[in-house]
Design a protein around this motif. Structure first.
Motif, PDB file in Angstrom:
ATOM      1  N   VAL A   1       0.798  -0.966  -0.168  1.00  0.00           N
ATOM      2  CA  VAL A   1       0.090  -0.010   0.102  1.00  0.00           C
ATOM      3  C   VAL A   1       0.844   1.167  -0.088  1.00  0.00           C
ATOM      4  CG1 VAL A   1      -1.676   1.182   1.352  1.00  0.00           C
ATOM      5  CG2 VAL A   1      -1.922  -1.173   1.120  1.00  0.00           C
ATOM      6  N   ILE A   2       0.778   2.166  -0.872  1.00  0.00           N
ATOM      7  CA  ILE A   2       1.558   3.398  -0.836  1.00  0.00           C
ATOM      8  C   ILE A   2       0.605   4.590  -1.091  1.00  0.00           C
ATOM      9  CG2 ILE A   2       3.111   1.890  -2.551  1.00  0.00           C
ATOM     10  CD1 ILE A   2       2.353   3.316  -4.820  1.00  0.00           C
ATOM     11  N   GLY A   3      -0.634   4.676  -1.045  1.00  0.00           N
ATOM     12  CA  GLY A   3      -1.488   5.727  -0.759  1.00  0.00           C
ATOM     13  C   GLY A   3      -3.058   5.448  -0.894  1.00  0.00           C
ATOM     14  N   ASP A   4      -3.726   6.481  -1.041  1.00  0.00           N
ATOM     15  CA  ASP A   4      -5.268   6.208  -1.251  1.00  0.00           C
ATOM     16  C   ASP A   4      -5.445   7.154  -2.415  1.00  0.00           C
ATOM     17  OD1 ASP A   4      -5.080   8.342   0.083  1.00  0.00           O
ATOM     18  OD2 ASP A   4      -6.681   8.142   1.312  1.00  0.00           O
ATOM     19  N   ILE A   5      -6.760   6.976  -3.113  1.00  0.00           N
ATOM     20  CA  ILE A   5      -7.383   7.621  -4.165  1.00  0.00           C
ATOM     21  C   ILE A   5      -8.848   7.287  -3.856  1.00  0.00           C
ATOM     22  CG2 ILE A   5      -7.250   5.699  -5.769  1.00  0.00           C
ATOM     23  CD1 ILE A   5      -6.544   7.915  -7.957  1.00  0.00           C
ATOM     24  N   GLY A   6      -9.649   8.200  -4.333  1.00  0.00           N
ATOM     25  CA  GLY A   6     -11.090   8.106  -4.243  1.00  0.00           C
ATOM     26  C   GLY A   6     -11.926   9.115  -4.796  1.00  0.00           C
ATOM     27  N   PHE A   7     -13.066   9.014  -4.366  1.00  0.00           N
ATOM     28  CA  PHE A   7     -14.241  10.020  -4.703  1.00  0.00           C
ATOM     29  C   PHE A   7     -14.698  10.776  -3.604  1.00  0.00           C
ATOM     30  CE2 PHE A   7     -14.793   6.480  -7.672  1.00  0.00           C
ATOM     31  CZ  PHE A   7     -14.371   7.162  -8.994  1.00  0.00           C
ATOM     32  N   LYS A   8     -14.806  11.844  -3.521  1.00  0.00           N
ATOM     33  CA  LYS A   8     -15.330  12.828  -2.406  1.00  0.00           C
ATOM     34  C   LYS A   8     -16.802  12.684  -2.381  1.00  0.00           C
ATOM     35  CE  LYS A   8     -11.307  15.622  -2.374  1.00  0.00           C
ATOM     36  NZ  LYS A   8     -10.776  16.855  -2.306  1.00  0.00           N
ATOM     37  N   GLY A   9     -17.430  11.584  -2.772  1.00  0.00           N
ATOM     38  CA  GLY A   9     -18.880  11.536  -2.670  1.00  0.00           C
ATOM     39  C   GLY A   9     -19.339  10.813  -3.997  1.00  0.00           C
TER      40      GLY A   9
ATOM     41  N   GLY B   1      -3.467  10.714  -2.573  1.00  0.00           N
ATOM     42  CA  GLY B   1      -2.335  11.066  -1.976  1.00  0.00           C
ATOM     43  C   GLY B   1      -1.420   9.812  -1.986  1.00  0.00           C
ATOM     44  N   LEU B   2      -0.183  10.080  -2.133  1.00  0.00           N
ATOM     45  CA  LEU B   2       0.840   8.899  -1.891  1.00  0.00           C
ATOM     46  C   LEU B   2       1.771   9.166  -0.768  1.00  0.00           C
ATOM     47  CD1 LEU B   2       1.414   8.411  -5.881  1.00  0.00           C
ATOM     48  CD2 LEU B   2      -0.019   7.050  -4.376  1.00  0.00           C
ATOM     49  N   LEU B   3       2.493   8.199  -0.587  1.00  0.00           N
ATOM     50  CA  LEU B   3       3.661   8.335   0.543  1.00  0.00           C
ATOM     51  C   LEU B   3       4.662   8.985  -0.298  1.00  0.00           C
ATOM     52  CD1 LEU B   3       3.642   4.687   2.115  1.00  0.00           C
ATOM     53  CD2 LEU B   3       2.711   6.686   3.120  1.00  0.00           C
ATOM     54  N   PRO B   4       5.423   9.790   0.545  1.00  0.00           N
ATOM     55  CA  PRO B   4       6.479  10.560   0.019  1.00  0.00           C
ATOM     56  C   PRO B   4       7.439   9.850  -0.806  1.00  0.00           C
ATOM     57  CG  PRO B   4       6.220  11.340   2.131  1.00  0.00           C
ATOM     58  CD  PRO B   4       5.353  10.182   1.915  1.00  0.00           C
ATOM     59  N   ALA B   5       7.765   8.492  -0.408  1.00  0.00           N
ATOM     60  CA  ALA B   5       9.007   7.686  -1.129  1.00  0.00           C
ATOM     61  C   ALA B   5       8.364   7.242  -2.629  1.00  0.00           C
ATOM     62  CB  ALA B   5       9.086   6.528  -0.312  1.00  0.00           C
ATOM     63  N   TYR B   6       7.070   7.498  -3.030  1.00  0.00           N
ATOM     64  CA  TYR B   6       6.439   7.171  -4.020  1.00  0.00           C
ATOM     65  C   TYR B   6       6.082   8.162  -5.139  1.00  0.00           C
ATOM     66  CZ  TYR B   6       6.943   2.604  -1.963  1.00  0.00           C
ATOM     67  OH  TYR B   6       7.138   1.496  -1.005  1.00  0.00           O
ATOM     68  N   LEU B   7       6.438   9.167  -4.756  1.00  0.00           N
ATOM     69  CA  LEU B   7       6.055  10.275  -5.529  1.00  0.00           C
ATOM     70  C   LEU B   7       7.041  10.276  -6.736  1.00  0.00           C
ATOM     71  CD1 LEU B   7       5.388  13.124  -2.748  1.00  0.00           C
ATOM     72  CD2 LEU B   7       3.802  11.840  -4.112  1.00  0.00           C
ATOM     73  N   ASN B   8       6.603  11.194  -7.779  1.00  0.00           N
ATOM     74  CA  ASN B   8       7.490  11.282  -9.097  1.00  0.00           C
ATOM     75  C   ASN B   8       7.971   9.953  -9.830  1.00  0.00           C
ATOM     76  OD1 ASN B   8       7.314  14.165  -8.771  1.00  0.00           O
ATOM     77  ND2 ASN B   8       8.639  14.075  -7.129  1.00  0.00           N
ATOM     78  N   GLN B   9       7.218   9.114  -9.605  1.00  0.00           N
ATOM     79  CA  GLN B   9       7.254   7.650 -10.181  1.00  0.00           C
ATOM     80  C   GLN B   9       6.329   7.214 -10.906  1.00  0.00           C
ATOM     81  OE1 GLN B   9       9.146   4.666  -7.373  1.00  0.00           O
ATOM     82  NE2 GLN B   9       9.470   6.475  -5.864  1.00  0.00           N
ATOM     83  N   GLY B  10       5.493   8.134 -11.491  1.00  0.00           N
ATOM     84  CA  GLY B  10       4.089   7.751 -12.315  1.00  0.00           C
ATOM     85  C   GLY B  10       3.090   6.928 -11.502  1.00  0.00           C
TER      86      GLY B  10
END
Length: 104
Positions: A14-22, A35-44
């Motif tokens: 698990v490296i983050g979450d994504i979803g709908f605001k309703g 949102g992703l954990l910082p270690a997984y940013l800028n990797q696509g």
């Protein structure tokens, strides 16, 4: 269905979450967030996750548009939304509003 989903690597981390605001609103649009954990940013990972979420949303008959909002200084998130085909539809002193409509 219209809440948060986990973003995971192919090996199940698990490296983050994504979803709908309703649920879809009166215009049949859904707002997304991620949102992703910082270690997984800028990797696509964010771009891939956002594109997949939009594709899934557009498979739902009750969705004709996807909305997003990002801070005007968040260049990485701006790039993710641009790559995912969203266009800027408004802004204020802090945020840029984005939209992508379903192609029919």
């Amino acid at each position: 269905m219209w809440g948060s989903w986990l973003v995971m690597t192919k090996d199940g981390q698990v490296i983050g979450d994504i979803g709908f605001k309703g649920k879809p609103d009166i215009r049949q649009a859904v707002e997304i967030g991620y949102g992703l954990l910082p270690a997984y940013l800028n990797q696509g990972f964010a771009t891939e996750a956002v594109q997949a979420l939009i594709e899934w949303a557009f498979e739902q008959t009750e969705v004709t548009g996807v909305l997003a909002k990002t801070e005007s200084t968040n260049q990485a998130s701006i790039r993710v939304l641009e790559k995912a085909g969203l266009i800027q539809v408004g802004s204020d002193n802090q945020y840029i509003m984005w939209e992508r409509m379903k192609r029919v």
